[in-house]
Design a protein around this motif. Structure first.
Motif, short mmCIF file in Angstrom:
data_model
loop_
_atom_site.label_atom_id
_atom_site.label_comp_id
_atom_site.label_asym_id
_atom_site.label_seq_id
_atom_site.Cartn_x
_atom_site.Cartn_y
_atom_site.Cartn_z
N LEU A 578 0.89 -0.96 -0.14
CA LEU A 578 0.12 0.18 0.01
C LEU A 578 0.82 1.23 -0.05
CD1 LEU A 578 -2.83 -0.74 2.20
CD2 LEU A 578 -2.74 -1.34 0.16
N GLY A 579 2.39 1.03 -0.25
CA GLY A 579 3.06 2.18 -0.35
C GLY A 579 2.73 2.95 -1.57
N LYS A 580 3.69 4.23 -1.64
CA LYS A 580 3.19 5.15 -2.77
C LYS A 580 3.40 4.57 -4.02
CE LYS A 580 4.44 9.85 -4.22
NZ LYS A 580 5.56 10.76 -4.54
N LYS A 581 4.42 3.65 -4.44
CA LYS A 581 4.60 2.86 -5.70
C LYS A 581 3.56 2.01 -5.70
CE LYS A 581 9.00 2.87 -8.11
NZ LYS A 581 10.23 2.62 -7.80
N SER A 582 3.28 1.15 -4.92
CA SER A 582 2.13 0.26 -4.98
C SER A 582 1.01 1.08 -5.48
CB SER A 582 1.78 -0.46 -3.64
OG SER A 582 2.72 -1.30 -3.32
N HIS A 583 0.60 2.12 -4.96
CA HIS A 583 -0.53 2.73 -4.95
C HIS A 583 -0.78 3.17 -6.53
CE1 HIS A 583 -4.00 5.30 -4.12
NE2 HIS A 583 -3.50 6.16 -5.07
N HIS A 584 0.17 3.57 -7.03
CA HIS A 584 0.38 4.16 -8.41
C HIS A 584 0.27 2.84 -9.46
CE1 HIS A 584 1.62 6.16 -12.12
NE2 HIS A 584 2.62 5.44 -12.25
#
Lengths: 596, 395
Positions: A578-584
């Motif tokens: 659920l980190g930033k990169k995951s989110h993207h």
């Protein structure tokens, strides 16, 4: 005990259960009665009349599929009347069918063609009707092609869409010679409530409904030395592909499939199971996040139950019909699309490849995946994340075209980086599999212990009932999860959209008792998907299901969070779930669609 | 026994005054269901829609069928080309029909009845509703809770087929169901249902009024009672006539023909064409021990004189069926198209005359294998016209 009655078929005395149809009784006696509109998955129509049989003492012939046996019934399945009539009916169907077999996509796997061959319809005296009629070929959909000139009006697709899926995208319109199978106001499939699940294709006896194929596009990409063609294969493909290659249903052909893909010329053969494991990490974390916000922080804006989002047919269904419930959907992309987003970012970086030179192909048991790949938001990598989606059937065609003797292939392993998976990833292919995989991980994350089921097999969520429930009580959680102590995690699993409707109506009414629900658009889950080998029926799907769970049990790793390549992905690229990169890259959003 | 003994006899029951319907209703509702069924059975009344199923037996089977919810439906979808008697009954003597429906409800245990009214008879709705309102008032005064509603069809011929009619009433596409189960067990809303033609119910009233004996004494063996005939075509006196069953076609033509009658289409477009040479040998009634040809009918009698081309007549019928087949089953949907196009192809010389024989064989298959009664009878006109007027099809 059911009552037994005595009948006689072709001189063979037989005792059958009361209520059995003549067709079922004949099957019991080893007598084959040809059928067309009959399908084990569907309600009885009795409209093609190919299965007519003679009942001694009755003037008219009866449809074997629709007529229950009665005490003392004397049945003849091959009398002069029957043979002549059956031949006539096949001739009539052929006269209404654009029988250009050699240029038909279903050539070789067409039930009408087979009947014409069995009954040696070598002359066509009747007036050809198909050619005179104005017919339309609906070819706007990225998933489904519909050619009315091939339609024999058996209504199997209509009963599939209504009975199995509850979608009713296809229905019967007009009467007499103008009677046809069409959509709401005869619009294109792309404009109506159609989930692209492809079950209509799986149940169509002829070439009237087929998948849009991308075989030539993929051959072109493979043949281009400038391009690096990556292929991913979904879990259900490995338990279905064998059927197209002459194996009985339920044969696992994972190793041979990988070898075949390498021989076809793909530069890298990777596994969608890898991103299935990744999905579990992301989705499991999302579920825990939602539980925390609801139970601990009492945040009323968080929606429970959370629903899985792996099945693109299901996604389009909810977008059309329950668009006010979209917040219940997990924001996780499907494993295919997670894979696509990573291929042109993580994989490209790791292999020092230019993403624009990568062609990303996926082999799916699914036609809705073709639509999913074409969704405009699926460009997280900056490019089209998945370029071409092929069904299991299309892969089989390519293997045959390449002259590969599948049975003689050695077994091979997936390439590394995104080729490793756990048994949890494999069972994504069966209904209940995502739920089981998620529970294996979530329970262990929270309690530090393995799920309390023998051999990690969470049997309550397995099976073929339309809706199944499971309840797991969480006790003695680890630090940070104290709010879950004593909580009974209530889960439900549905497959076939007609069952999804029941769970959704509960949610809509505010009476859903669940925290987490898994929904798969197709009966049996992906292994019964619209891109899987034809025919399909409950027995075939049961065999594929057994194969999936056998594959799981044999895997050295059974839990997604133990997949080393997934852990490496987080360490080297994504950071944390659920980190930033995951989110993207790995999460998405949904839109409201028309309801007609 | 030769048919010439079966003479045309007029009858006058159906349209005779119905003023006493209240008394008949009151009297009959007091009878036990079994007594009513026995009366109907001994009258040997058969369904007047054309299929001729014994009415008493139909009521009996429905009465005995398990189920708390049952229905009586009056089939007023009168769609057979050349039939126009039911609208006359509903216009002139609606209370007879309503009374018989209430009695049926009493016999089978139904609370609700429907009149499935042909879409084109929409103009009847208002006056029919008035009759129904009046009827309800009387019913209530008799302590009978039975109510009747009109269901207006949408114009498809096939919805006159009883199971397609149920589908239509249930809001579905009008397509016949598989039989068995029959409506007496599984009918409207899957409940046991009596579905009777308008005229059948009107005759039932006659039987309640005069007793079974009086009805039974009309007609001949196996074909008891009178019947309404819709007479049309080349006749100096077209119209609706109540005649006893069992008359020979010759006697009928003597009465209604114009002196030049070449053929009579008995039973509408789905019936049989009888050429002049067979008038004498043909009786109008149900098959029994009669020698010769017996033709049951829904009452349509179309007379053709020598100015008519039988090719055109057949072409017209086939065009109708090509369009009005529900399209569900192969033999009817495709068969009708093949017959329709086939006679054109023979006429134009695109197919040899022998192609008619292939088509005649096809009609056998259609009769044997079609899913519903309509599909089984659409080819009747083809086979009887082609067999008797083959040369007109070719030249």
């Amino acid at each position: 005990m059911s009552t037994k009655i005595n009948i006689n078929i072709n001189g063979i005395a037989l005792e059958v259960d009361q209520g059995k149809t003549i067709l079922e009784a004949a099957d019991q006696a080893g007598i084959i009665i040809p059928t067309l509109c009959y399908h084990k998955d569907l309600c009885i129509a009795g409209n093609c009349r190919v299965c007519v049989v003679e009942l001694i003492g009755q003037k008219r012939l009866s449809a074997a599929c629709a007529t229950p046996c009665e005490e003392g019934m004397e049945i003849r399945t091959n009398s002069l009347h029957v043979r002549n009539s059956r031949k006539h009916i096949i001739e009539l169907l052929l006269s209404e069918h654009r029988a250009e077999c050699t240029s038909c996509y279903k050539n070789g796997n067409c039930e009408l063609q087979k009947l014409a061959s069995d009954y040696k319809i070598v002359t066509q005296d009747f007036i050809p009707l198909a050619q005179q009629k104005k017919y339309t070929i609906d070819q706007f959909s990225p998933s489904i092609l519909k050619d009315d000139s091939k339609c024999i009006r058996c209504q199997r697709c209509v009963r599939t869409c209504a009975g199995l899926q509850g979608v009713n995208a296809l229905s019967v319109a007009h009467k007499g010679d103008r009677m046809k199978i069409t959509t709401f106001f005869e619009k294109a499939i792309t404009e109506v409530v159609c989930t692209n699940c492809g079950q209509c294709i799986n149940h169509c006896p002829t070439g009237a409904l087929v998948e849009r194929n991308y075989i030539e596009e993929v051959w072109d990409a493979i043949s281009d030395p400038e391009l690096h063609v990556v292929v991913q294969t979904a879990p259900a493909v490995r338990v279905g592909l064998g059927e197209e290659m002459g194996f009985p249903p339920g044969e696992r052909v994972t190793g041979r499939m990988v070898e075949a893909l390498k021989r076809l010329g793909f530069n890298s053969v990777l596994d969608t199971d890898f991103t299935a494991d990744l999905t579990i990490i992301e989705e499991g974390t999302e579920l825990l996040e939602r539980l925390k916000k609801t139970l601990k922080e009492k945040d009323p804006s968080v929606k429970l139950p959370m629903a899985t989002s792996c099945s693109p047919g299901w996604i389009k269904y909810i977008e059309h019909l329950y668009s006010d419930c979209l917040e219940h959907l997990s924001t996780c992309k499907s494993p295919q699309q997670m894979f696509g987003a990573l291929v042109k970012t993580y994989y490209a970086e790791s292999r020092s490849l230019k993403p624009e030179k990568i062609v990303s192909v996926s082999i799916m048991p699914c036609t809705a995946k073709k639509f999913e790949a074409a969704r405009p938001e699926m460009h997280a990598s900056g490019y089209t994340d998945v370029d071409y989606v092929l069904t299991t059937r299309e892969l089989a065609i390519m293997i045959k075209q390449a002259g590969i003797d599948f049975a003689k292939l050695p077994e091979s392993s997936f390439d590394r980086l995104m080729g490793q998976s756990s048994g949890a990833g494999v069972i994504f292919g069966a209904t209940g599999g995502v739920m089981e995989a998620a529970l294996r991980t979530v329970y262990e994350l929270v309690t530090g212990r393995e799920v309390p089921f023998e051999k990690l097999n969470i049997t309550p969520v397995r099976g073929s009932e339309g809706i199944r429930e499971a309840c797991i009580k969480i006790e003695n959680p680890q630090e940070g999860w104290e709010f879950l102590d004593g909580v009974e995690l209530r889960c439900a699993v549905a497959h076939g959209l007609v069952h999804a409707k029941q769970l959704m109506d509960q949610i809509k009414a505010g009476t859903s008792p669940y925290h987490f629900i898994e929904i798969m658009a197709c009966p049996g889950g992906c292994l019964g998907g619209g891109g899987q080998p034809i025919p399909t029926n409950p027995e075939i799907r049961a065999k594929r299901t057994e194969a999936i769970y056998a594959e799981d049990e044999e895997m050295p790793l059974r839990k997604s969070h133990e997949n080393p390549e997934v852990l490496l992905l987080y360490k080297n690229f994504l950071g944390h779930p659920l980190g930033k990169k995951s989110h993207h890259l790995l999460h998405t959003s949904y839109i409201e669609r028309n309801r007609y | 026994m030769a048919f010439d003994t079966y003479l045309l006899k007029r009858a006058d029951f159906i349209f005779k005054d119905e003023e006493d319907w209240k008394n008949i209703l009151t009297r009959t509702l007091k009878l036990p269901p079994n007594a009513i069924i026995n009366e109907l059975m001994s009258s040997e009344l058969k369904g007047r829609g054309g299929a001729g199923f014994p009415t008493g037996l139909k009521w009996k089977l429905t009465a005995e069928a398990p189920g708390n919810e049952k229905y009586i439906i009056c089939n007023a979808d009168e769609g057979e080309p050349g039939t126009f008697k039911d609208r006359e009954i509903l216009t002139l003597v609606p209370h007879k029909v309503l009374t018989a429906m209430a009695v049926c409800a009493h016999v089978i245990g139904a609370q609700q009845g429907y009149i499935y009214l042909r879409g084109e008879y929409k103009y009847l709705v208002e006056q029919l509703n008035q009759a129904i309102d009046e009827f309800h008032t009387i019913c209530q005064s008799l302590g009978c809770q039975f109510t009747i509603r009109i269901f207006l069809g949408s114009g498809a011929y096939i919805c006159g087929e009883e199971t397609a009619l149920f589908e239509s009433m249930e809001g579905k596409r009008g397509e016949p169901r598989n039989k068995p189960p029959y409506p007496t067990q599984v009918g409207y809303k899957n409940c046991p249902t009596v579905i009777n033609n308008v005229e059948t119910l009107a005759h039932a009233f006659t039987i309640f009024k005069y007793g079974a004996k009086k009805f039974y004494d009309l007609g001949v063996q196996y074909s008891r009672g009178s019947k309404l005939f819709s007479v049309s075509g080349d006749t100096p006196k077209p119209g609706i006539y109540e005649l006893e069953l069992g008359m020979s076609l010759e006697d009928f033509v003597n009465e209604f023909g114009d002196g030049d009658t070449k053929a009579v289409q008995v039973g509408g477009a789905s019936g049989f064409l009888v050429p002049r040479k067979k008038f004498k040998a043909t009786a109008i009634g149900y098959k029994g021990k009669l020698s010769g040809i017996s033709l049951p009918t829904g009452g349509s009698m179309m007379l053709f004189n020598s100015s008519r081309s039988m090719y055109n007549v057949l072409d017209n019928y086939l065009e109708f069926f090509r369009e009005e087949s529900c399209g569900q089953c192969t033999p009817c949907r495709v068969g009708c198209q093949q017959l329709y196009q086939g006679i054109k192809a023979v006429k134009r010389g695109e197919k040899p005359a022998g192609y008619l024989d292939k088509l005649l064989k096809l009609t056998e298959t259609m009769k044997l294998t079609a899913k519903c009664g309509l599909g089984q009878s659409v080819a009747n006109s083809f086979s009887s016209i082609v067999e008797n007027f083959r040369e007109e099809m070719i030249y």
